[in-house]
Design a protein around this motif. Structure first.
Motif, PDB file in Angstrom:
ATOM      1  N   MET A 109       0.803  -1.217   0.000  1.00 57.24           N
ATOM      2  CA  MET A 109       0.000   0.000   0.000  1.00 57.24           C
ATOM      3  C   MET A 109       0.841   1.275   0.000  1.00 57.24           C
ATOM      4  SD  MET A 109      -2.941  -1.239   2.694  1.00 57.24           S
ATOM      5  CE  MET A 109      -3.749   0.368   2.743  1.00 57.24           C
ATOM      6  N   PHE A 110       2.145   1.171   0.250  1.00 54.28           N
ATOM      7  CA  PHE A 110       3.000   2.350   0.211  1.00 54.28           C
ATOM      8  C   PHE A 110       3.002   2.944  -1.197  1.00 54.28           C
ATOM      9  CE2 PHE A 110       4.945   1.088   4.232  1.00 54.28           C
ATOM     10  CZ  PHE A 110       5.223   2.331   4.800  1.00 54.28           C
ATOM     11  N   PRO A 111       2.869   4.247  -1.338  1.00 53.04           N
ATOM     12  CA  PRO A 111       2.914   4.854  -2.682  1.00 53.04           C
ATOM     13  C   PRO A 111       4.299   4.686  -3.297  1.00 53.04           C
ATOM     14  CG  PRO A 111       2.929   6.552  -0.973  1.00 53.04           C
ATOM     15  CD  PRO A 111       2.655   5.243  -0.274  1.00 53.04           C
ATOM     16  N   GLY A 112       4.310   4.388  -4.589  1.00 56.71           N
ATOM     17  CA  GLY A 112       5.580   4.149  -5.268  1.00 56.71           C
ATOM     18  C   GLY A 112       6.504   5.339  -5.251  1.00 56.71           C
ATOM     19  N   ILE A 113       5.943   6.547  -5.190  1.00 56.80           N
ATOM     20  CA  ILE A 113       6.784   7.740  -5.222  1.00 56.80           C
ATOM     21  C   ILE A 113       7.668   7.844  -3.979  1.00 56.80           C
ATOM     22  CG2 ILE A 113       5.118   9.274  -4.081  1.00 56.80           C
ATOM     23  CD1 ILE A 113       5.928  11.423  -6.129  1.00 56.80           C
TER      24      ILE A 113
END
Length: 269
Positions: A109-113
């Motif tokens: 769920m961590f944003p790729g950015i």
């Protein structure tokens, strides 16, 4: 006797489908229109259709090279994701440590950015910018947690008694995993692989930052039609259609196995 869906079912279903289908239908329609017709207000529905946007995609971008890059990166990320994710899912399922599964989901769920800045710094030092190795490694953040989470339920459905019987017959733990557990969760492996392909193929941010002219993938083609001076919507729509087309064809061709893999258990009696 099979019960037919009620009228209320269709009343609810049709608007929901329209919401999801309309953007893709509008994208396909606009890919055959001129830029002037696309920008026309009110919208011109009887516009002259043309293939010029698709010609521009192949003329103004190295589309075939980007396609080859996408195939290479997607195949590498999914295959390596299976190598890492399948044993991880099996280990979590057999150890009974559900907390690890939650952490896998949180990681997904961590944003790729949030990974891009440390990756860019590390890749520049290690010489991994604009390399297939660097792109494949970056996309493992997508494929490994996804495959692990999807396969966890399938491995949990495999009866422990079958594995115990294999061990009694002299099979090693690795042999039990490869010869007993994996064949029983084959539908799940197919479903997890297809999901990994879809998410990796369509990912835009990683190749935009970590790739160069040599290794850019297909989603970056859309970016080539967006400049400070002009937004070529015709090229954007046409390139988007060409990018989505292989995934749509693949999912439709394997939808029977894909749906059964998502809904079936790991063992069918």
């Amino acid at each position: 006797m099979v019960k037919r869906p009620s009228a209320l079912f269709y009343v609810i279903l049709v608007p929901l489908l329209a919401v999801f289908v309309f953007p893709y239908a509008w994208m396909l329609f606009n890919s055959f229109r001129t830029t002037a017709d696309i920008y026309a207000y009110p919208p011109v529905l009887t516009a002259h259709l043309t293939l010029e946007n698709f010609r521009a995609v192949f003329k103004e971008t190295p589309f075939l090279r980007y396609t080859a890059n996408s195939v290479a990166v997607t195949a590498g990320a999914v295959l390596l994701g299976l190598v890492l994710g399948l044993p991880a899912a099996y280990g979590i399922a057999r150890s009974g440590r559900g907390g690890l599964a939650v952490w896998v989901l949180v990681w997904r769920m961590f944003p790729g950015i949030s990974f891009l800045v440390p990756w860019f710094v590390a890749y520049r030092v290690l010489g991994l910018l604009d390399t297939y190795t660097g792109l494949v490694a970056a996309h493992l953040v997508i494929t490994v947690p996804l495959i692990t989470w999807v396969m966890l339920a399938f491995f949990e459905d495999v009866p422990v008694e079958i594995e115990e019987a294999a061990r009694i017959d002299g099979c090693s733990p690795l042999g039990v995993f490869l010869r007993v557990a994996l064949p029983l969760v084959r539908p799940g492996v197919l479903s997890a692989s297809m999901l990994g392909v879809v998410f990796t193929w369509n990912h835009f941010l990683f190749p935009l930052i970590l790739a160069g002219d040599r290794t850019k993938t297909l989603p970056v083609v859309v970016y080539n039609f967006m400049t400070f001076e002009e937004l070529k919507l015709g090229g954007v729509f046409a390139s988007a259609v060409l990018i989505v087309l292989p995934i749509v064809v693949g999912v439709l061709a394997g939808q029977k196995h894909f749906v059964s893999g998502l809904t079936a258990g790991g063992l069918k009696g």
